[in-house]
Motif scaffolding. Structure first.
Motif, mmCIF file in Angstrom:
data_model
loop_
_atom_site.group_PDB
_atom_site.id
_atom_site.type_symbol
_atom_site.label_atom_id
_atom_site.label_comp_id
_atom_site.label_asym_id
_atom_site.label_seq_id
_atom_site.Cartn_x
_atom_site.Cartn_y
_atom_site.Cartn_z
ATOM 1 N N THR A 119 0.856 -1.180 0.000
ATOM 2 C CA THR A 119 0.000 0.000 0.000
ATOM 3 C C THR A 119 0.896 1.234 0.000
ATOM 4 O O THR A 119 1.679 1.434 0.935
ATOM 5 C CB THR A 119 -0.923 0.018 1.229
ATOM 6 O OG1 THR A 119 -1.738 -1.143 1.200
ATOM 7 C CG2 THR A 119 -1.802 1.260 1.241
ATOM 8 N N THR A 126 2.099 5.184 0.296
ATOM 9 C CA THR A 126 1.794 6.347 1.121
ATOM 10 C C THR A 126 2.178 7.577 0.333
ATOM 11 O O THR A 126 3.282 7.644 -0.211
ATOM 12 C CB THR A 126 2.589 6.323 2.451
ATOM 13 O OG1 THR A 126 2.233 5.142 3.175
ATOM 14 C CG2 THR A 126 2.292 7.547 3.289
ATOM 15 N N THR A 136 2.249 11.975 0.395
ATOM 16 C CA THR A 136 2.169 13.121 1.290
ATOM 17 C C THR A 136 1.277 14.182 0.676
ATOM 18 O O THR A 136 1.175 14.304 -0.548
ATOM 19 C CB THR A 136 3.551 13.733 1.580
ATOM 20 O OG1 THR A 136 4.202 14.024 0.346
ATOM 21 C CG2 THR A 136 4.420 12.794 2.397
ATOM 22 N N TYR A 165 -4.490 3.467 -0.719
ATOM 23 C CA TYR A 165 -3.285 4.213 -0.385
ATOM 24 C C TYR A 165 -3.484 4.923 0.943
ATOM 25 O O TYR A 165 -4.609 5.067 1.415
ATOM 26 C CB TYR A 165 -2.940 5.228 -1.481
ATOM 27 C CG TYR A 165 -4.010 6.272 -1.731
ATOM 28 C CD1 TYR A 165 -3.944 7.525 -1.126
ATOM 29 C CD2 TYR A 165 -5.078 6.001 -2.576
ATOM 30 C CE1 TYR A 165 -4.931 8.473 -1.353
ATOM 31 C CE2 TYR A 165 -6.058 6.942 -2.815
ATOM 32 C CZ TYR A 165 -5.983 8.181 -2.204
ATOM 33 O OH TYR A 165 -6.964 9.119 -2.430
ATOM 34 N N GLU A 166 -2.387 5.313 1.544
ATOM 35 C CA GLU A 166 -2.427 6.073 2.785
ATOM 36 C C GLU A 166 -1.922 7.476 2.508
ATOM 37 O O GLU A 166 -1.172 7.694 1.549
ATOM 38 C CB GLU A 166 -1.565 5.393 3.847
ATOM 39 C CG GLU A 166 -2.102 4.017 4.219
ATOM 40 C CD GLU A 166 -1.241 3.305 5.238
ATOM 41 O OE1 GLU A 166 -0.247 3.890 5.739
ATOM 42 O OE2 GLU A 166 -1.559 2.145 5.536
ATOM 43 N N VAL A 167 -2.331 8.418 3.339
ATOM 44 C CA VAL A 167 -1.920 9.808 3.193
ATOM 45 C C VAL A 167 -1.260 10.260 4.486
ATOM 46 O O VAL A 167 -1.792 10.033 5.573
ATOM 47 C CB VAL A 167 -3.124 10.730 2.885
ATOM 48 C CG1 VAL A 167 -2.682 12.180 2.777
ATOM 49 C CG2 VAL A 167 -3.821 10.287 1.612
ATOM 50 N N ARG A 168 -0.091 10.856 4.354
ATOM 51 C CA ARG A 168 0.595 11.471 5.491
ATOM 52 C C ARG A 168 0.543 12.980 5.280
ATOM 53 O O ARG A 168 1.081 13.488 4.293
ATOM 54 C CB ARG A 168 2.041 10.979 5.608
ATOM 55 C CG ARG A 168 2.727 11.499 6.851
ATOM 56 C CD ARG A 168 4.109 10.919 7.106
ATOM 57 N NE ARG A 168 5.027 11.127 6.003
ATOM 58 C CZ ARG A 168 5.426 10.194 5.129
ATOM 59 N NH1 ARG A 168 4.993 8.957 5.230
ATOM 60 N NH2 ARG A 168 6.259 10.481 4.165
ATOM 61 N N TYR A 181 5.753 9.924 -2.926
ATOM 62 C CA TYR A 181 5.095 8.637 -3.090
ATOM 63 C C TYR A 181 6.063 7.619 -2.529
ATOM 64 O O TYR A 181 7.206 7.540 -2.976
ATOM 65 C CB TYR A 181 4.833 8.385 -4.581
ATOM 66 C CG TYR A 181 4.287 7.018 -4.905
ATOM 67 C CD1 TYR A 181 2.934 6.840 -5.147
ATOM 68 C CD2 TYR A 181 5.126 5.907 -4.993
ATOM 69 C CE1 TYR A 181 2.426 5.597 -5.470
ATOM 70 C CE2 TYR A 181 4.629 4.659 -5.308
ATOM 71 C CZ TYR A 181 3.275 4.507 -5.552
ATOM 72 O OH TYR A 181 2.786 3.271 -5.862
ATOM 73 N N GLU A 227 6.563 3.563 -1.441
ATOM 74 C CA GLU A 227 6.082 2.185 -1.536
ATOM 75 C C GLU A 227 7.268 1.290 -1.199
ATOM 76 O O GLU A 227 8.123 1.031 -2.034
ATOM 77 C CB GLU A 227 5.571 1.921 -2.957
ATOM 78 C CG GLU A 227 5.003 0.550 -3.162
ATOM 79 C CD GLU A 227 4.756 0.278 -4.630
ATOM 80 O OE1 GLU A 227 5.068 -0.850 -5.045
ATOM 81 O OE2 GLU A 227 4.296 1.175 -5.351
#
Length: 112
Positions: A6, A8, A10, A39-42, A66, A68
């Motif tokens: 998954t 991540t 920003t 996906y994850e978001v920081r 990005y 991974e």
């Protein structure tokens, strides 16, 4: 085919466009959403973007990044074309999505 991990990305903690979708992370989010990839978001503050930890990911201290696994990309076009499209193929983006489709654009796999 989903990505192996998954990713991540920003994004601005407080977007300068006040949420109108003009920030560059939107391009990456859009591509991931179009192919159905989770996906994850920081979220990153303006101050944190200039800190060494973020600059190690993005040398210009901007967004998006990005991530991974060990792969880190920092330009929205690189994220979309070099990684996402190389995994899914441009033909998997729906017509009208704003992404080139079919043979109009080909991407080489990313080697970092």
């Amino acid at each position: 085919m989903p990505l192996p991990m998954t990713p991540t990305i920003t994004a601005f903690e407080r977007s300068p466009d006040r949420g109108r979708g003009l920030a560059r992370d939107m391009r990456v989010r859009w591509a991931l959403e179009e192919v159905g990839q989770a996906y994850e978001v920081r979220l990153v503050s303006f101050g944190a973007m200039k800190e060494p930890a973020h600059r190690a990911l993005h040398p210009f201290g901007q967004i998006p990044t990005y991530e991974e696994g060990d792969l880190v990309l920092f330009e929205s076009s690189a994220c979309r074309s070099s990684r996402i499209a190389s995994m899914y193929g441009w033909a998997n983006f729906p017509a009208g999505s704003g992404m080139p489709t079919g043979s109009t654009m080909r991407s080489a796999p990313v080697t970092c």
